[in-house]
Motif scaffolding. Structure first.
Motif, short mmCIF file in Angstrom:
data_model
loop_
_atom_site.label_atom_id
_atom_site.label_comp_id
_atom_site.label_asym_id
_atom_site.label_seq_id
_atom_site.Cartn_x
_atom_site.Cartn_y
_atom_site.Cartn_z
N GLY A 1 0.83 -1.20 0.00
CA GLY A 1 0.00 0.00 0.00
C GLY A 1 0.86 1.24 0.00
O GLY A 1 2.05 1.18 0.37
N ALA A 2 0.28 2.36 -0.45
CA ALA A 2 1.05 3.61 -0.51
C ALA A 2 0.16 4.81 -0.19
O ALA A 2 0.43 5.92 -0.63
CB ALA A 2 1.68 3.76 -1.89
N GLY A 3 -0.89 4.59 0.61
CA GLY A 3 -1.78 5.68 1.02
C GLY A 3 -1.27 6.36 2.28
O GLY A 3 -0.08 6.29 2.62
N GLY A 4 -2.18 7.03 2.97
CA GLY A 4 -1.81 7.79 4.17
C GLY A 4 -1.22 6.91 5.27
O GLY A 4 -0.24 7.29 5.92
N SER A 5 -1.79 5.74 5.48
CA SER A 5 -1.28 4.86 6.54
C SER A 5 0.11 4.34 6.18
O SER A 5 1.00 4.26 7.03
CB SER A 5 -2.20 3.66 6.75
N ALA A 6 0.30 4.00 4.90
CA ALA A 6 1.61 3.51 4.44
C ALA A 6 2.67 4.59 4.65
O ALA A 6 3.80 4.31 5.08
CB ALA A 6 1.55 3.13 2.97
N ASN B 1 2.51 -1.32 -4.34
CA ASN B 1 1.16 -0.75 -4.41
C ASN B 1 0.52 -1.02 -5.76
O ASN B 1 1.21 -1.14 -6.77
CB ASN B 1 1.22 0.77 -4.17
N ARG B 2 -0.83 -1.13 -5.73
CA ARG B 2 -1.57 -1.35 -6.98
C ARG B 2 -1.28 -0.23 -7.98
O ARG B 2 -0.98 -0.49 -9.14
CB ARG B 2 -3.08 -1.40 -6.64
N THR B 3 -1.34 1.00 -7.53
CA THR B 3 -1.04 2.15 -8.39
C THR B 3 0.44 2.50 -8.25
O THR B 3 0.86 3.03 -7.20
CB THR B 3 -1.93 3.36 -8.00
N ARG C 1 1.87 6.00 -6.99
CA ARG C 1 1.80 6.34 -5.55
C ARG C 1 2.96 5.70 -4.79
O ARG C 1 3.50 6.29 -3.85
CB ARG C 1 0.48 5.89 -4.95
N LEU D 1 2.78 -4.71 -7.29
CA LEU D 1 2.17 -5.72 -6.42
C LEU D 1 2.22 -7.12 -7.02
O LEU D 1 2.28 -8.11 -6.29
CB LEU D 1 0.70 -5.36 -6.20
N THR E 1 -0.94 -2.20 4.66
CA THR E 1 -1.66 -0.96 4.95
C THR E 1 -2.81 -0.76 3.96
O THR E 1 -3.45 0.29 3.99
CB THR E 1 -0.73 0.27 4.86
N THR E 2 -3.04 -1.72 3.06
CA THR E 2 -4.17 -1.58 2.13
C THR E 2 -5.45 -1.98 2.87
O THR E 2 -5.40 -2.58 3.94
CB THR E 2 -4.03 -2.47 0.88
N SER E 3 -6.57 -1.66 2.25
CA SER E 3 -7.84 -2.02 2.87
C SER E 3 -8.30 -3.41 2.45
O SER E 3 -9.39 -3.85 2.82
CB SER E 3 -8.89 -0.97 2.49
N VAL E 4 -7.47 -4.12 1.70
CA VAL E 4 -7.88 -5.43 1.18
C VAL E 4 -7.89 -6.47 2.32
O VAL E 4 -6.88 -6.67 2.99
CB VAL E 4 -6.94 -5.90 0.05
P1 ATR Z 1 -5.21 4.96 4.15
O1 ATR Z 1 -5.16 6.41 4.55
O2 ATR Z 1 -5.97 4.11 5.13
O3 ATR Z 1 -3.88 4.42 3.83
P2 ATR Z 1 -5.80 5.34 1.36
O4 ATR Z 1 -4.91 6.52 1.33
O5 ATR Z 1 -7.13 5.41 0.69
O6 ATR Z 1 -6.14 4.91 2.86
O7 ATR Z 1 -4.97 4.07 0.81
C1 ATR Z 1 -5.57 2.83 0.59
C2 ATR Z 1 -4.52 1.85 0.09
O8 ATR Z 1 -5.15 0.59 -0.16
C3 ATR Z 1 -3.86 2.28 -1.21
O9 ATR Z 1 -2.52 1.82 -1.22
C4 ATR Z 1 -4.70 1.52 -2.24
O10 ATR Z 1 -4.03 1.28 -3.46
P3 ATR Z 1 -4.10 2.37 -4.67
O11 ATR Z 1 -3.09 3.43 -4.31
O12 ATR Z 1 -3.73 1.61 -5.87
O13 ATR Z 1 -5.51 2.89 -4.69
C5 ATR Z 1 -4.90 0.22 -1.52
N1 ATR Z 1 -6.05 -0.54 -2.04
C6 ATR Z 1 -7.37 -0.27 -1.85
N2 ATR Z 1 -8.13 -1.18 -2.48
C7 ATR Z 1 -7.26 -2.04 -3.11
C8 ATR Z 1 -7.43 -3.21 -3.91
N3 ATR Z 1 -8.65 -3.69 -4.21
N4 ATR Z 1 -6.32 -3.85 -4.35
C9 ATR Z 1 -5.08 -3.39 -4.05
N5 ATR Z 1 -4.87 -2.29 -3.30
C10 ATR Z 1 -5.93 -1.63 -2.82
#
Ligand code: ATR
Length: 290
Positions: free
Chosen positions: A132-137, A156-158, A161, A183, A201-204
């Protein structure tokens, strides 16, 4: 329920909404155990009202407060003294009103590292994979590199990021500390197999999609750790897979408890009962998901 008197000092949490916050029972249990005449209260603050709320809470004499969604980013621009962690993550989750001004800290990442240390997992010199690479990551990675993680791979999927987070780590925390990977790459598979610590840190895998996992794990290194920052369910599919491969596993309860303990330490200047906070949180989570 704490007794409230004219002498009671107040701390709290702001959010929009705030009704789902687990912090009030956890913090009030800790304050009671510390024998302090303090109370921790939730405040529902709409996004547009944040500057007014900040001024009002200070005027009302609060010692400080925690912030949750959606206020963490906006608060950074409103405090006088952001800590290094707050600046690097671009967020503030803990505000402290001091005679020298308003301090803004981010205790999420330090809480994550403190929870690992309490469980006997060393970070310095270790190879880490962050999924993951969002806020928590961002919070977790900044603190892991600051705590001396030798090499940190962000998957990360994207891809953009992951690149952006690695750029932050390499340019502002430690040069050469971080590398981005896709990933689904085979390089990630070998990296996971050699990792000392894997963090999701992803929501998966989060309720209600509990059968999903962000990656398929290969065989893991001896002594490997896996932390999933999800706490509902208490054991994710990824944690089950890691446990089957011999890893020590933890969910997100510890990070939540220790980020709260670090906030409480800042406000009170005393050592909070972090383990008590962790058990109150676990019990409250079990009660609410029952
Ligand atoms: P948070 O602040 O909790 O980290 P966020 O910034 O929305 O929340 O980040 C969510 C993370 O979960 C991201 O890394 C997201 O990947 P993308 O950057 O590609 O969106 C990852 N995530 C959410 N759903 C996903 C899925 N179905 N498969 C893979 N990664 C997923």
């Amino acid at each position: 329920m704490p007794d409230i008197w004219g002498t009671t000092r107040l701390v709290g949490v702001i959010g929009w909404p705030v009704r789902h916050s687990f912090s009030p029972p956890m913090q009030n249990a800790a304050l009671a155990a510390m024998g302090l005449d303090w109370a921790y209260v939730p405040f529902a603050v709409a996004p547009d009202d944040l500057p007014a709320a900040l001024a009002g809470l200070r005027a009302a004499g609060l010692v400080g407060f925690n912030a949750t969604i959606p206020h963490k980013q906006a608060l950074l621009g409103l405090v006088d003294h952001p800590t290094a962690e707050a600046q690097l993550t671009g967020t503030v989750n803990t505000v402290h009103f001091t005679p020298d001004g308003i301090v803004g800290d981010s205790t999420d990442g330090p809480g994550f590292v403190a929870a690992l240390a309490a469980d006997g997992c060393q970070v310095a010199g270790r190879r880490v994979v962050v999924l993951g690479a969002g806020g928590s990551a961002r919070a977790v990675s900044v603190s892991l590199v600051r705590a001396g993680a030798e090499r940190l791979v962000v998957a990360n999927r994207t891809a953009a990021r992951a690149d952006e987070l690695c750029e932050l780590l390499n340019e502002r925390v430690r040069a050469g500390s971080a590398e981005a990977m896709a990933l689904d790459s085979s390089r990630l598979e070998t990296t996971l197999a050699a990792a000392d610590l894997i963090v999701n840190t992803t929501s998966v895998g989060m309720y209600p999609e509990m059968d999903a996992a962000p990656v398929t794990l290969p065989a893991l290194a001896a002594g490997a750790w896996l932390v999933d920052i999800i706490y509902n369910p208490a054991e994710t599919q990824l944690m089950r897979a890691a446990a089957e491969r011999g890893a020590s596993c933890r969910n997100g309860v510890s990070m939540l408890a220790y980020q709260g303990a670090l906030a409480l330490a800042r406000w009170t200047g005393q050592e909070p009962p972090a383990e008590l906070m962790r058990s109150v949180l676990s019990a409250e989570l079990a009660r609410r998901s029952a």
